[in-house]
Design an enzyme around this catalytic site. Structure first.
Site, PDB file in Angstrom:
ATOM      1  N   ARG A 126     -14.692  54.391  -2.024  1.00 52.09           N
ATOM      2  CA  ARG A 126     -13.756  53.311  -1.660  1.00 52.09           C
ATOM      3  C   ARG A 126     -12.304  53.673  -1.979  1.00 52.09           C
ATOM      4  O   ARG A 126     -11.472  52.799  -2.226  1.00 52.09           O
ATOM      5  CB  ARG A 126     -14.126  51.997  -2.355  1.00 52.09           C
ATOM      6  CG  ARG A 126     -15.473  51.480  -1.945  1.00 52.09           C
ATOM      7  CD  ARG A 126     -15.529  49.967  -2.017  1.00 52.09           C
ATOM      8  NE  ARG A 126     -16.822  49.500  -1.565  1.00 52.09           N
ATOM      9  CZ  ARG A 126     -17.841  49.244  -2.368  1.00 52.09           C
ATOM     10  NH1 ARG A 126     -17.712  49.381  -3.667  1.00 52.09           N
ATOM     11  NH2 ARG A 126     -18.977  48.836  -1.882  1.00 52.09           N
ATOM     12  N   LYS A 148      -0.474  58.524   7.290  1.00 54.23           N
ATOM     13  CA  LYS A 148      -1.351  58.358   8.459  1.00 54.23           C
ATOM     14  C   LYS A 148      -2.485  59.367   8.335  1.00 54.23           C
ATOM     15  O   LYS A 148      -2.238  60.569   8.190  1.00 54.23           O
ATOM     16  CB  LYS A 148      -0.581  58.615   9.756  1.00 54.23           C
ATOM     17  CG  LYS A 148       0.197  57.409  10.245  1.00 54.23           C
ATOM     18  CD  LYS A 148       0.726  57.655  11.645  1.00 54.23           C
ATOM     19  CE  LYS A 148       1.531  56.475  12.145  1.00 54.23           C
ATOM     20  NZ  LYS A 148       2.148  56.733  13.466  1.00 54.23           N
ATOM     21  N   GLU A 190       9.699  68.952  15.575  1.00 56.90           N
ATOM     22  CA  GLU A 190       9.652  67.698  14.800  1.00 56.90           C
ATOM     23  C   GLU A 190      10.884  67.581  13.894  1.00 56.90           C
ATOM     24  O   GLU A 190      11.298  66.483  13.550  1.00 56.90           O
ATOM     25  CB  GLU A 190       8.358  67.619  13.973  1.00 56.90           C
ATOM     26  CG  GLU A 190       7.080  67.629  14.804  1.00 56.90           C
ATOM     27  CD  GLU A 190       6.672  66.254  15.367  1.00 56.90           C
ATOM     28  OE1 GLU A 190       7.427  65.276  15.216  1.00 56.90           O
ATOM     29  OE2 GLU A 190       5.579  66.180  15.960  1.00 56.90           O
ATOM     30  N   LYS A 231      12.011  60.895   7.086  1.00 57.06           N
ATOM     31  CA  LYS A 231      10.695  60.283   7.278  1.00 57.06           C
ATOM     32  C   LYS A 231      10.381  59.306   6.144  1.00 57.06           C
ATOM     33  O   LYS A 231       9.850  58.219   6.367  1.00 57.06           O
ATOM     34  CB  LYS A 231       9.607  61.353   7.390  1.00 57.06           C
ATOM     35  CG  LYS A 231       8.237  60.715   7.549  1.00 57.06           C
ATOM     36  CD  LYS A 231       7.323  61.375   8.497  1.00 57.06           C
ATOM     37  CE  LYS A 231       6.088  60.515   8.732  1.00 57.06           C
ATOM     38  NZ  LYS A 231       5.053  61.179   9.442  1.00 57.06           N
ATOM     39  N   GLU A 241       3.780  50.858  10.547  1.00 54.76           N
ATOM     40  CA  GLU A 241       4.239  50.900  11.940  1.00 54.76           C
ATOM     41  C   GLU A 241       4.171  49.541  12.643  1.00 54.76           C
ATOM     42  O   GLU A 241       3.593  49.405  13.718  1.00 54.76           O
ATOM     43  CB  GLU A 241       3.457  51.957  12.737  1.00 54.76           C
ATOM     44  CG  GLU A 241       4.217  52.382  13.984  1.00 54.76           C
ATOM     45  CD  GLU A 241       3.629  53.606  14.663  1.00 54.76           C
ATOM     46  OE1 GLU A 241       3.430  54.637  13.993  1.00 54.76           O
ATOM     47  OE2 GLU A 241       3.389  53.530  15.871  1.00 54.76           O
ATOM     48  N   ARG A 245       8.944  52.376  12.573  1.00 51.99           N
ATOM     49  CA  ARG A 245       8.216  53.645  12.421  1.00 51.99           C
ATOM     50  C   ARG A 245       7.849  54.225  13.789  1.00 51.99           C
ATOM     51  O   ARG A 245       7.689  55.431  13.929  1.00 51.99           O
ATOM     52  CB  ARG A 245       6.967  53.463  11.545  1.00 51.99           C
ATOM     53  CG  ARG A 245       6.238  54.783  11.295  1.00 51.99           C
ATOM     54  CD  ARG A 245       5.253  54.748  10.152  1.00 51.99           C
ATOM     55  NE  ARG A 245       4.608  56.045  10.007  1.00 51.99           N
ATOM     56  CZ  ARG A 245       3.851  56.403   8.988  1.00 51.99           C
ATOM     57  NH1 ARG A 245       3.639  55.571   8.003  1.00 51.99           N
ATOM     58  NH2 ARG A 245       3.308  57.601   8.951  1.00 51.99           N
ATOM     59  N   ASN A 249       7.695  58.355  17.079  1.00 51.02           N
ATOM     60  CA  ASN A 249       6.904  58.778  18.246  1.00 51.02           C
ATOM     61  C   ASN A 249       7.791  59.258  19.396  1.00 51.02           C
ATOM     62  O   ASN A 249       7.298  59.445  20.512  1.00 51.02           O
ATOM     63  CB  ASN A 249       6.015  57.632  18.736  1.00 51.02           C
ATOM     64  CG  ASN A 249       5.003  57.222  17.682  1.00 51.02           C
ATOM     65  OD1 ASN A 249       4.603  58.038  16.858  1.00 51.02           O
ATOM     66  ND2 ASN A 249       4.606  55.966  17.679  1.00 51.02           N
ATOM     67  N   HIS A 252       6.507  61.544  22.036  1.00 53.42           N
ATOM     68  CA  HIS A 252       5.061  61.670  21.848  1.00 53.42           C
ATOM     69  C   HIS A 252       4.236  61.059  22.976  1.00 53.42           C
ATOM     70  O   HIS A 252       3.105  61.487  23.196  1.00 53.42           O
ATOM     71  CB  HIS A 252       4.644  61.066  20.497  1.00 53.42           C
ATOM     72  CG  HIS A 252       4.964  61.959  19.333  1.00 53.42           C
ATOM     73  ND1 HIS A 252       6.247  62.391  19.045  1.00 53.42           N
ATOM     74  CD2 HIS A 252       4.175  62.521  18.387  1.00 53.42           C
ATOM     75  CE1 HIS A 252       6.227  63.153  17.972  1.00 53.42           C
ATOM     76  NE2 HIS A 252       4.985  63.263  17.548  1.00 53.42           N
ATOM     77  N   HIS A 256       1.699  63.490  24.368  1.00 58.53           N
ATOM     78  CA  HIS A 256       0.244  63.296  24.276  1.00 58.53           C
ATOM     79  C   HIS A 256      -0.409  63.398  25.656  1.00 58.53           C
ATOM     80  O   HIS A 256      -1.528  63.910  25.787  1.00 58.53           O
ATOM     81  CB  HIS A 256      -0.084  61.934  23.652  1.00 58.53           C
ATOM     82  CG  HIS A 256       0.063  61.922  22.167  1.00 58.53           C
ATOM     83  ND1 HIS A 256       0.292  60.777  21.439  1.00 58.53           N
ATOM     84  CD2 HIS A 256       0.009  62.920  21.247  1.00 58.53           C
ATOM     85  CE1 HIS A 256       0.382  61.071  20.155  1.00 58.53           C
ATOM     86  NE2 HIS A 256       0.217  62.374  20.014  1.00 58.53           N
ATOM     87  N   HIS A 271       0.868  70.921  19.626  1.00 62.94           N
ATOM     88  CA  HIS A 271       1.458  69.585  19.525  1.00 62.94           C
ATOM     89  C   HIS A 271       3.006  69.618  19.555  1.00 62.94           C
ATOM     90  O   HIS A 271       3.637  68.881  20.314  1.00 62.94           O
ATOM     91  CB  HIS A 271       0.952  68.895  18.255  1.00 62.94           C
ATOM     92  CG  HIS A 271       1.524  67.535  18.051  1.00 62.94           C
ATOM     93  ND1 HIS A 271       1.248  66.474  18.884  1.00 62.94           N
ATOM     94  CD2 HIS A 271       2.392  67.043  17.121  1.00 62.94           C
ATOM     95  CE1 HIS A 271       1.905  65.407  18.484  1.00 62.94           C
ATOM     96  NE2 HIS A 271       2.610  65.729  17.410  1.00 62.94           N
TER      97      HIS A 271
HETATM   98  N1  GLY Z   1       3.985  61.197  12.975  1.00 65.52           N
HETATM   99  C1  GLY Z   1       4.403  59.859  13.169  1.00 65.52           C
HETATM  100  C2  GLY Z   1       4.243  58.991  11.964  1.00 65.52           C
HETATM  101  O1  GLY Z   1       3.893  59.455  10.909  1.00 65.52           O
HETATM  102  O2  GLY Z   1       4.448  57.815  12.054  1.00 65.52           O
END
Ligand code: GLY
Length: 373
Positions: A126, A148, A190, A231, A241, A245, A249, A252, A256, A271
């Site tokens: 958990r 994430k 990035e 970041k 997000e 946040r 993207n 992206h 994607h 990527h």
């Molecule tokens: N790579 C995008 C984020 O971490 O929100």
């Protein structure tokens, strides 16, 4: 060996706050750092075969020297490891090693390992703590920071996962010396993203220092630290997000779609390359909508191109199928609200914004032009 004092970037998230350490030699110094920060803990070092060959001995020797108990778990390299099957083997390895709830997992590797191990840490017993030891530029400036985590399913990428912040990030910049140039370039996309989102001055600095960043040394560490600071700030204000946040993207949604069209075949497109094309497209699309000057869009593409990154759909070997295929992927990737799409668009370098009312036909027309060009 003495390790120079690392740059420390704090991520301020109340009781989930942590530090990002950035500098050369951190993997070799990992044992002492961990012993100091997490006294009495044991570890599972989880990595892939490629990274294990390069860095596992260094980390293992450092942990042993500091008297820390640990198990090693090595999985296959590549996106395919972000799967239920590999997750099960990692969880099984952690439980077989009898790690307790207060112990820590270590994610040693790139974005795939970070996402997989972070997710495993979030669900085993958990919730266990974990340390990110990112070994690629992309994971040092993006995926290791912000919590994430997740795996892929046959329905798409990252569709199963959770927000689970690491307890520490150790970005050893010397690890980038053994990274192949293509992945260094891809990670650089990035880095550029942070300038394009809200920091025109950083973009100018990148324009002036690109060669030094690729050569390594202080400029590279500076670029990584600035990226992590950017970041960390976005994550601080919008951890899960709900709003800003999403700016991370940038590039992206298009990116994607191209990765999907290439079946995530890393030979054709990785990527960061997809993001580079996506960012160039986001700027050209913004120019088409009269939001940004075509000169700004051209400047962004020229910068990415000078860094050896692709900026056009035709740069992708083997093509990406029809505009219908791309639109299908775009609709799957993003939430559609009342027939409108969400995109990150821009009013200038450093002036990105979330546009949640983009008309699909405009995207389609734009992509048709890009496919023809
Ligand atoms: N790579 C995008 C984020 O971490 O929100």
């Amino acid at each position: 060996m003495t390790t120079p004092a690392p740059t420390v970037v704090p991520v301020d998230l109340a009781d989930r706050s942590y530090d990002i350490l950035i500098g050369p030699g951190l993997l070799a110094a990992a044992g002492d750092e961990l012993a100091r920060r997490f006294p009495g803990s044991r570890y599972a070092v989880i990595t892939d075969e490629t990274v294990a060959e390069r860095h596992l001995d260094t980390v293992a020797a450092s942990l042993t020297e500091a008297g820390l108990g640990f198990a090693s778990i090595v999985v296959s390299p590549g996106e395919g490891s972000k799967s239920f099957e590999t997750l099960e083997s990692v969880v099984d390895g952690v439980l077989s090693a009898r790690l307790e709830r207060g112990d820590l997992l270590i994610a040693l590797g790139g974005g795939v390992i970070g996402d997989l191990v972070g997710f495993a840490a979030g669900v085993v017993r958990r919730g266990m703590r974990f340390v990110q030891m990112p070994t690629t530029l992309l994971s040092q400036v993006d995926s290791s920071v912000g919590g994430k985590t997740g795996i892929n399913t046959r329905h798409g990428k990252n569709l199963v996962g959770l927000f689970h912040q690491p307890a520490l990030v150790m970005a050893d910049t010397a690890a980038l010396d053994t990274l192949d140039p293509r992945h260094l370039r891809a990670g650089y996309a990035e880095v550029v993203k942070y300038g394009l989102i809200d920091d025109a001055e950083f973009f100018d600095w990148l324009d002036a220092n690109r060669a030094e960043i690729f050569a390594g040394g202080p400029a590279r560490i500076g670029a990584i630290a600035a990226s992590c600071r950017a970041k960390a700030e976005v994550v601080r204000i919008d951890e899960t997000e709900q709003g800003p946040r999403a700016l991370l993207n940038l590039g992206h949604t298009f990116g994607h779609a191209f990765e999907t069209a290439c079946d995530y075949d890393a030979e054709r497109l990785v990527h960061g390359e997809a993001v580079a094309i996506g960012m160039a497209l986001a700027h050209r699309f913004s120019a088409r909508l009269n939001l940004v000057s075509p000169d700004d869009a051209a400047r962004v593409a020229a910068h990415l191109s000078a860094a050896g990154l692709p900026t056009k759909i035709s740069d992708i070997p083997g093509g990406v199928g029809s505009v219908d295929d791309l639109m299908r992927a775009i609709f799957q990737d993003k939430k559609v609200k009342r027939g409108r799409l969400t995109f990150i668009l821009t009013r200038g370098v450093g002036e990105a914004f979330v546009a949640d009312d983009v008309v699909p036909e405009q995207v389609r027309d734009f992509l048709e032009e890009e496919l023809a060009g």
